[in-house]
Design a protein around this motif. Structure first.
Motif, PDB file in Angstrom:
ATOM      1  N   PRO A   1       0.755  -1.288  -0.073  1.00 26.82           N
ATOM      2  CA  PRO A   1      -0.007   0.150   0.058  1.00 26.82           C
ATOM      3  C   PRO A   1       1.031   1.240  -0.022  1.00 26.82           C
ATOM      4  O   PRO A   1       0.330   2.221  -0.571  1.00 26.82           O
ATOM      5  CB  PRO A   1      -0.963  -0.092   1.217  1.00 26.82           C
ATOM      6  CG  PRO A   1      -0.009  -1.173   2.244  1.00 26.82           C
ATOM      7  CD  PRO A   1       0.566  -2.119   1.195  1.00 26.82           C
ATOM      8  N   GLU A   2       1.874   1.136   0.418  1.00 26.28           N
ATOM      9  CA  GLU A   2       2.954   2.540   0.630  1.00 26.28           C
ATOM     10  C   GLU A   2       3.617   2.663  -0.560  1.00 26.28           C
ATOM     11  O   GLU A   2       4.120   3.752  -1.019  1.00 26.28           O
ATOM     12  CB  GLU A   2       4.097   1.955   1.415  1.00 26.28           C
ATOM     13  CG  GLU A   2       3.777   1.842   2.954  1.00 26.28           C
ATOM     14  CD  GLU A   2       3.429   0.584   3.317  1.00 26.28           C
ATOM     15  OE1 GLU A   2       3.459  -0.217   2.201  1.00 26.28           O
ATOM     16  OE2 GLU A   2       3.169   0.221   4.591  1.00 26.28           O
ATOM     17  N   GLY A   3       3.262   1.772  -1.734  1.00 23.46           N
ATOM     18  CA  GLY A   3       3.628   1.945  -3.180  1.00 23.46           C
ATOM     19  C   GLY A   3       5.183   1.396  -3.435  1.00 23.46           C
ATOM     20  O   GLY A   3       5.753   0.542  -2.594  1.00 23.46           O
ATOM     21  N   PRO A   4       5.798   1.369  -4.480  1.00 19.38           N
ATOM     22  CA  PRO A   4       5.050   2.333  -5.609  1.00 19.38           C
ATOM     23  C   PRO A   4       3.919   1.798  -6.315  1.00 19.38           C
ATOM     24  O   PRO A   4       3.723   0.773  -6.537  1.00 19.38           O
ATOM     25  CB  PRO A   4       6.205   2.514  -6.465  1.00 19.38           C
ATOM     26  CG  PRO A   4       7.121   1.154  -6.348  1.00 19.38           C
ATOM     27  CD  PRO A   4       6.878   1.020  -4.994  1.00 19.38           C
ATOM     28  N   TRP A   5       3.088   2.865  -6.722  1.00 25.32           N
ATOM     29  CA  TRP A   5       1.831   2.358  -7.468  1.00 25.32           C
ATOM     30  C   TRP A   5       2.307   2.312  -9.023  1.00 25.32           C
ATOM     31  O   TRP A   5       2.977   3.288  -9.367  1.00 25.32           O
ATOM     32  CB  TRP A   5       0.658   3.218  -7.104  1.00 25.32           C
ATOM     33  CG  TRP A   5       0.112   2.922  -5.621  1.00 25.32           C
ATOM     34  CD1 TRP A   5       0.668   3.257  -4.457  1.00 25.32           C
ATOM     35  CD2 TRP A   5      -0.905   2.242  -5.199  1.00 25.32           C
ATOM     36  NE1 TRP A   5      -0.229   2.917  -3.470  1.00 25.32           N
ATOM     37  CE2 TRP A   5      -1.182   2.294  -3.919  1.00 25.32           C
ATOM     38  CE3 TRP A   5      -1.840   1.395  -5.979  1.00 25.32           C
ATOM     39  CZ2 TRP A   5      -2.093   1.569  -3.158  1.00 25.32           C
ATOM     40  CZ3 TRP A   5      -2.946   0.871  -5.556  1.00 25.32           C
ATOM     41  CH2 TRP A   5      -3.072   0.919  -3.964  1.00 25.32           C
ATOM     42  N   SER A   6       1.630   1.593  -9.756  1.00 27.50           N
ATOM     43  CA  SER A   6       1.598   1.575 -11.178  1.00 27.50           C
ATOM     44  C   SER A   6       1.201   3.109 -11.763  1.00 27.50           C
ATOM     45  O   SER A   6       0.402   3.804 -11.372  1.00 27.50           O
ATOM     46  CB  SER A   6       0.827   0.263 -11.872  1.00 27.50           C
ATOM     47  OG  SER A   6      -0.313   0.577 -11.705  1.00 27.50           O
ATOM     48  N   ASP A   7       1.793   2.968 -13.074  1.00 27.11           N
ATOM     49  CA  ASP A   7       1.137   4.115 -13.841  1.00 27.11           C
ATOM     50  C   ASP A   7      -0.506   3.604 -14.277  1.00 27.11           C
ATOM     51  O   ASP A   7      -0.847   2.295 -14.352  1.00 27.11           O
ATOM     52  CB  ASP A   7       1.737   4.145 -15.174  1.00 27.11           C
ATOM     53  CG  ASP A   7       3.202   4.847 -15.025  1.00 27.11           C
ATOM     54  OD1 ASP A   7       3.352   5.442 -14.078  1.00 27.11           O
ATOM     55  OD2 ASP A   7       3.933   4.633 -15.813  1.00 27.11           O
ATOM     56  N   PRO A   8      -1.368   4.903 -14.534  1.00 24.06           N
ATOM     57  CA  PRO A   8      -2.623   4.216 -14.786  1.00 24.06           C
ATOM     58  C   PRO A   8      -3.009   3.454 -16.105  1.00 24.06           C
ATOM     59  O   PRO A   8      -2.354   3.543 -17.170  1.00 24.06           O
ATOM     60  CB  PRO A   8      -3.260   5.878 -15.366  1.00 24.06           C
ATOM     61  CG  PRO A   8      -2.142   6.627 -14.327  1.00 24.06           C
ATOM     62  CD  PRO A   8      -0.813   6.177 -14.471  1.00 24.06           C
ATOM     63  N   VAL A   9      -3.702   2.458 -15.753  1.00 25.09           N
ATOM     64  CA  VAL A   9      -4.241   1.613 -16.843  1.00 25.09           C
ATOM     65  C   VAL A   9      -5.822   2.266 -17.379  1.00 25.09           C
ATOM     66  O   VAL A   9      -6.487   2.126 -16.430  1.00 25.09           O
ATOM     67  CB  VAL A   9      -4.286   0.198 -16.741  1.00 25.09           C
ATOM     68  CG1 VAL A   9      -4.965  -0.722 -17.791  1.00 25.09           C
ATOM     69  CG2 VAL A   9      -2.819  -0.444 -16.266  1.00 25.09           C
ATOM     70  N   TRP A  10      -6.075   2.669 -18.320  1.00 29.46           N
ATOM     71  CA  TRP A  10      -7.136   3.318 -18.584  1.00 29.46           C
ATOM     72  C   TRP A  10      -8.248   2.439 -19.215  1.00 29.46           C
ATOM     73  O   TRP A  10      -7.808   1.440 -19.913  1.00 29.46           O
ATOM     74  CB  TRP A  10      -7.077   4.604 -19.692  1.00 29.46           C
ATOM     75  CG  TRP A  10      -5.997   5.640 -19.225  1.00 29.46           C
ATOM     76  CD1 TRP A  10      -4.730   5.812 -19.359  1.00 29.46           C
ATOM     77  CD2 TRP A  10      -6.164   6.749 -18.303  1.00 29.46           C
ATOM     78  NE1 TRP A  10      -4.071   6.809 -18.747  1.00 29.46           N
ATOM     79  CE2 TRP A  10      -5.232   7.150 -18.057  1.00 29.46           C
ATOM     80  CE3 TRP A  10      -7.560   7.211 -17.915  1.00 29.46           C
ATOM     81  CZ2 TRP A  10      -5.120   8.669 -17.186  1.00 29.46           C
ATOM     82  CZ3 TRP A  10      -7.365   8.257 -17.051  1.00 29.46           C
ATOM     83  CH2 TRP A  10      -6.180   9.024 -16.638  1.00 29.46           C
ATOM     84  N   ILE A  11      -9.552   2.752 -18.720  1.00 25.42           N
ATOM     85  CA  ILE A  11     -10.536   1.979 -19.139  1.00 25.42           C
ATOM     86  C   ILE A  11     -11.613   2.649 -20.129  1.00 25.42           C
ATOM     87  O   ILE A  11     -12.164   3.824 -19.553  1.00 25.42           O
ATOM     88  CB  ILE A  11     -11.241   1.049 -17.936  1.00 25.42           C
ATOM     89  CG1 ILE A  11     -10.085   0.397 -17.298  1.00 25.42           C
ATOM     90  CG2 ILE A  11     -12.231   0.181 -18.489  1.00 25.42           C
ATOM     91  CD1 ILE A  11     -10.618   0.035 -15.694  1.00 25.42           C
ATOM     92  N   ASP A  12     -12.117   2.217 -21.050  1.00 25.92           N
ATOM     93  CA  ASP A  12     -13.138   3.002 -21.993  1.00 25.92           C
ATOM     94  C   ASP A  12     -14.620   2.669 -21.280  1.00 25.92           C
ATOM     95  O   ASP A  12     -15.400   2.118 -21.787  1.00 25.92           O
ATOM     96  CB  ASP A  12     -12.800   2.458 -23.335  1.00 25.92           C
ATOM     97  CG  ASP A  12     -13.688   3.286 -24.116  1.00 25.92           C
ATOM     98  OD1 ASP A  12     -14.066   4.258 -23.698  1.00 25.92           O
ATOM     99  OD2 ASP A  12     -14.008   2.824 -25.418  1.00 25.92           O
ATOM    100  N   LEU A  13     -14.747   3.510 -20.194  1.00 22.85           N
ATOM    101  CA  LEU A  13     -16.142   3.631 -19.686  1.00 22.85           C
ATOM    102  C   LEU A  13     -16.356   4.904 -19.498  1.00 22.85           C
ATOM    103  O   LEU A  13     -15.622   5.677 -18.684  1.00 22.85           O
ATOM    104  CB  LEU A  13     -16.119   2.741 -18.207  1.00 22.85           C
ATOM    105  CG  LEU A  13     -15.963   1.425 -18.428  1.00 22.85           C
ATOM    106  CD1 LEU A  13     -15.861   0.528 -16.807  1.00 22.85           C
ATOM    107  CD2 LEU A  13     -17.068   0.514 -19.137  1.00 22.85           C
TER     108      LEU A  13
END
Length: 249
Positions: free
Chosen positions: A105-117
């Motif tokens: 939870p402290e990361g690192p968090w990924s880059d965004p994966v975009w969703i077509d909604l």
């Protein structure tokens, strides 16, 4: 015993999950950077800010030129599945809905994966076979559902309308839960001002049909003289002892 608020200040739209004895909570951050403050607790009462889910400019292009107050990041959901932490969110000022994930939870968090909604307030829930569902507030009003691949950002089924609440205006902020043989869909409705409320429905399938609880709305301060008003936008979490708790703005 505890006193509310458990997290004071500007921390709206809370979402919570539990992993073992640890609770993790994220909130909306709108047009501000870094985005999506992340909190940790052992008891749901005492919370420590341990970082932000979106803390790199490459993850979050904010502030955007022309971004307005209360734009940006709306209503995240945090969940833990298959050994990873997942956050799904909407950037209303650019890009729409996206998923990020992390091993810690402290990361690192990924880059965004975009969703077509097209919509806001997205949620994530998994079936036992790994099927992933995204419930969200659709652009035409009401709650929509889609089957997605959160790793690739692909929409596999839907989206389709599912439940529009108990009849109050602006159904939004859905959270989907599998509890025993039932699926439960928790939503906000009534608007985000004095009518803000929390309602719930159940179904045998994420596809519905949904049966609203007879006592809906489950929670609202609308029509009361309580000093705290505009209560809603809730999320549920099960404690280790089997009790259920709700966080809300």
């Amino acid at each position: 015993m505890y006193d509310n608020p458990v997290i004071s200040g500007f921390h709206p739209d809370p979402s919570v999950c539990r992993v073992g004895d640890d609770y993790y909570l994220v909130c909306s951050s709108f047009e501000y950077f870094p985005g999506l403050p992340l909190f940790h607790s052992k008891d749901l009462v005492h919370w420590e800010h341990i970082g932000n889910v979106l803390d790199r400019p490459g993850q979050l292009p904010l502030p955007l030129p022309g971004a307005k107050a209360s734009g940006g990041l709306y209503a995240p959901t945090i969940r833990h599945h298959d050994g990873r932490y997942w956050v799904i969110n909407t950037n209303v000022d650019g890009g729409g809905n996206f998923v990020v994930s992390a091993e810690r939870p402290e990361g690192p968090w990924s880059d965004p994966v975009w969703i077509d909604l097209s919509g806001i307030d997205p949620d994530l829930a998994w079936e036992e076979d790994g099927t992933c569902w995204c419930a969200f507030s659709g652009p035409e009003g009401g709650i929509n559902m889609a089957r997605i691949d959160p790793v690739k950002g692909e929409v596999l089924e839907g989206s389709f309308g599912t439940w529009s609440g108990s009849g109050l205006k602006y159904p939004e902020a859905p959270h989907l839960y599998r509890i025993g043989d039932w699926w439960y869909l928790l939503i906000a409705e009534g608007g985000t001002e004095r009518g803000h409320s929390v309602s719930i429905a159940r179904s045998r399938s994420p596809r519905g049909p949904w049966e609203g609880a007879p006592a809906n709305p489950l929670l609202s301060h609308s029509g009361t003289a309580r000093s705290i008003q505009n209560t809603g936008h809730a999320d549920l979490v099960e404690a280790p002892d089997g009790s259920w708790w709700m966080v809300l703005l």
